[in-house]
Design an enzyme around this catalytic site. Sequence first.
Site, PDB file in Angstrom:
ATOM      1  N   GLY A  12       0.952  -1.208   0.064  1.00 11.42           N
ATOM      2  CA  GLY A  12      -0.120   0.033  -0.140  1.00 11.42           C
ATOM      3  C   GLY A  12       0.953   1.395  -0.132  1.00 11.42           C
ATOM      4  N   MET A  91      -5.024  -7.086  -6.265  1.00 12.06           N
ATOM      5  CA  MET A  91      -4.745  -8.131  -6.958  1.00 12.06           C
ATOM      6  C   MET A  91      -5.818  -9.412  -7.326  1.00 12.06           C
ATOM      7  SD  MET A  91      -1.546  -7.734  -7.547  1.00 12.06           S
ATOM      8  CE  MET A  91      -0.959  -9.250  -8.149  1.00 12.06           C
ATOM      9  N   ARG A  92      -7.045  -8.610  -7.576  1.00 12.98           N
ATOM     10  CA  ARG A  92      -8.230  -9.572  -8.025  1.00 12.98           C
ATOM     11  C   ARG A  92      -8.754  -9.182  -9.627  1.00 12.98           C
ATOM     12  NH1 ARG A  92      -8.198 -14.241  -6.106  1.00 12.98           N
ATOM     13  NH2 ARG A  92     -10.234 -14.366  -6.775  1.00 12.98           N
ATOM     14  N   ASN A 108      -6.300   2.995 -12.036  1.00 12.52           N
ATOM     15  CA  ASN A 108      -5.383   1.895 -11.731  1.00 12.52           C
ATOM     16  C   ASN A 108      -3.955   2.417 -11.925  1.00 12.52           C
ATOM     17  OD1 ASN A 108      -4.517  -0.809 -10.920  1.00 12.52           O
ATOM     18  ND2 ASN A 108      -4.171  -1.370 -13.185  1.00 12.52           N
ATOM     19  N   HIS A 110      -0.204   1.309 -13.061  1.00 12.30           N
ATOM     20  CA  HIS A 110       0.394   0.047 -13.778  1.00 12.30           C
ATOM     21  C   HIS A 110       2.167   0.697 -13.667  1.00 12.30           C
ATOM     22  CE1 HIS A 110       0.830  -3.975 -15.794  1.00 12.30           C
ATOM     23  NE2 HIS A 110       1.754  -3.059 -16.499  1.00 12.30           N
TER      24      HIS A 110
HETATM   25  C1  GRF Z   1       2.521  -0.899  -7.827  1.00 10.02           C
HETATM   26  O1  GRF Z   1       3.780  -1.428  -8.627  1.00 10.02           O
HETATM   27  C2  GRF Z   1       1.506  -0.620  -8.841  1.00 10.02           C
HETATM   28  O2  GRF Z   1       1.879  -0.219 -10.037  1.00 10.02           O
HETATM   29  C3  GRF Z   1       0.690  -2.096  -9.055  1.00 10.02           C
HETATM   30  O3  GRF Z   1       0.908  -2.713  -7.715  1.00 10.02           O
HETATM   31  C4  GRF Z   1       2.013  -2.233  -7.093  1.00 10.02           C
HETATM   32  C5  GRF Z   1       1.586  -1.897  -5.690  1.00 10.02           C
HETATM   33  O4  GRF Z   1       2.408  -1.510  -4.805  1.00 10.02           O
HETATM   34  N1  GRF Z   1      -0.427  -2.100  -9.472  1.00 10.02           N
HETATM   35  P1  GRF Z   1       2.216  -0.914  -3.452  1.00 10.02           P
HETATM   36  O5  GRF Z   1       1.171  -1.551  -2.675  1.00 10.02           O
HETATM   37  O6  GRF Z   1       1.230   0.513  -3.852  1.00 10.02           O
HETATM   38  O7  GRF Z   1       3.349  -0.434  -2.791  1.00 10.02           O
END
Ligand code: GRF
Length: 208
Positions: A12, A91-92, A108, A110
């Site tokens: 997070g 992650m879903r 989102n 990425h």
């Molecule tokens: C990040 O690298 C984001 O781009 C991807 O998931 C990761 C989440 O990281 N979708 P965090 O939990 O915010 O540190």
Amino acid sequence: MTHVGVLASGNGTNLQAILDASQAPKSIGARVAVVISNEPQAFALERARKMGVDAVVVNHRDFDTRERFEEKLIEELDSREVDLVCLAGFMRILTPLFVRHYQGRMMNIHPALLPLFGGKGFYGDKVHRAALESGMKFSGCTVHFVTEETDGGPIILQAAVPILDDDTAETLAGRIHKKEHEIYPEAVKLFAEGRLEVTGKRVRILVK
Ligand code: GRF
């Protein structure tokens, strides 16, 4: 004030960046109303609690179908009148039911320069390994609106970082992460200010 709901499954750090920006003196015009995780142990929940934000677990393992799981997510978000949903390491895979419900108001982040190294199967280290193997000299990160096409929605903001000769997936991920923490709160701010105009795949940032 825009009410934001953040969905996160892990550490997070992007959530933290949004939380910090929302509480900074020069506010982004948005407030995090709830953080929801499908993982009861996610550190993201702890980050929310520390900042006095509602932290809710909706564990996908407790539901028979993806749709039932998503109905519960919608219930938690809508009961707090959330205007914007931010996926931050969630992650879903989300079904059309959920995506359509938040059409135009879900983002989102990425860790690559989309449309490169995105779509199904591109998550975590796989993204960075693919960027390294490609031989490209730059990678980066992308904040985009979520549509039914995985990682294929209109691009709001991107930031590039160099790929160095001695990079590993880990060092590259670290460099990209720093940029993520800059552009995600910025994208939320632009949304809150009503400055994002979407035409097809293009997002124009309006000057106000
Ligand atoms: C990040 O690298 C984001 O781009 C991807 O998931 C990761 C989440 O990281 N979708 P965090 O939990 O915010 O540190």
